[in-house]
Motif scaffolding. Structure first.
Motif: not given
Ligand code: 5GP
Length: 261
Positions: A106, A109-110, A112-115, A118-121, A123
């Motif tokens: 990666r 961030a997008a 499953s990592l964002s989910t 909690g890191i905004e898609e 970033t």
């Protein structure tokens, strides 16, 4: 009217020995020992195959995109299973023993990592992150640590080093390749296999590298040009894949009819 292209039809192809049928591809015995034919289907699946559709022409585009990328990787000395593209939907590849891991890399961030964290898609990540997932449909491909991989003998410590080094090289190369045509490489998934040559074993990239297995965003607009269009019901899935192929110079026109057989 074009005939349905979701599965191989007629003639020689139907007499070939099928080795395996997956969600998006079929593997047939190849013409020589140690070779396999990879047939790209139009089937799209998401969320562990709970969501399904047939996207006309997707297999043709992914065969072309993945063939193009693998060929380029071979050329820069990154070993892959790819030998050659045979026709619109098929490529000849080396038979490998698949390592039961999905290696995700990666840059932004997008998904499953964002989910999960909690890191905004969207970033940007401070550095590229590599994650391992255990390939097991029944379990929904859970994320695993190196400790699990070595404890359960899915791969050796040396192989994990190879997977990480190869993944970072692929990331460097693809990030530049897509960047040059105005596409941001957000993340991607790789699979690897063991290639046996005499008493030597080499770790090589297997499966495919395509908009089905990567997140690709337009640099200007952040428009998604990958499988998230299907996962999130954004429409124009195949059209977006064709645009990726067009920018890479694989197809000349933006029309699917140029490439779909
Ligand atoms: P995520 O973990 O955010 O769902 O996915 C990370 C990246 O790996 C995305 O580019 C996604 O398309 C790819 N990926 C993860 N798992 C799979 C899988 O089982 N199949 C495919 N085709 N791609 C996957």
């Amino acid at each position: 009217m074009r005939p349905p292209a979701a599965a191989p039809r007629g003639g020689l192809m139907s007499r070939r020995k099928k080795i395996y049928e997956g969600k998006a591809k079929i593997l047939y015995e190849g013409p020589e020992p140690g070779t396999i034919i990879q047939y790209f289907k139009d089937d799209a699946t998401a969320f562990n195959a709970q969501k399904k559709a047939i996207l006309e022409g997707k297999g043709v585009i992914n065969n072309q995109i993945s063939g193009f990328i693998m060929q380029n990787l071979n050329a820069i000395g990154v070993p892959t299973h790819y030998i050659k593209t045979m026709n619109m939907r098929e490529q000849l590849v080396r038979e490998v023993e698949i390592i039961p891991l999905e290696v995700v890399c990666r840059n932004v961030a997008a998904g499953s990592l964002s989910t999960r964290l909690g890191i905004e898609e969207g970033t940007p990540l401070p550095r590229s992150i590599i994650e391992f997932y255990y390939k097991k449909d029944e379990l929904g491909d859970p994320m695993v640590a190196e400790e699990h991989i070595t404890a359960f003998n899915w791969a050796s410590t040396q192989e994990i080093d190879d997977l990480m080094a190869l993944t970072l090289r692929v990331n460097d190369y693809l990030f530049g390749m897509f960047g040059a045509v105005g596409i941001k490489l957000v993340d991607f998934k790789l699979e690897f296999g063991r290639l046996y040559e005499g008493d030597m074993v080499r770790t090589v990239i297997a499966d495919e590298i395509s908009p089905d297995s990567a997140r690709l965003w337009d640099v200007q607009t952040n428009e998604k040009m990958d499988k998230d269009r299907f996962r999130r019901d954004l429409g124009n899935v195949t059209e977006a894949y064709v645009e990726v192929a067009r920018r890479l110079g694989i197809v000349k026109q933006a029309g699917i009819s140029e490439v779909a057989g």
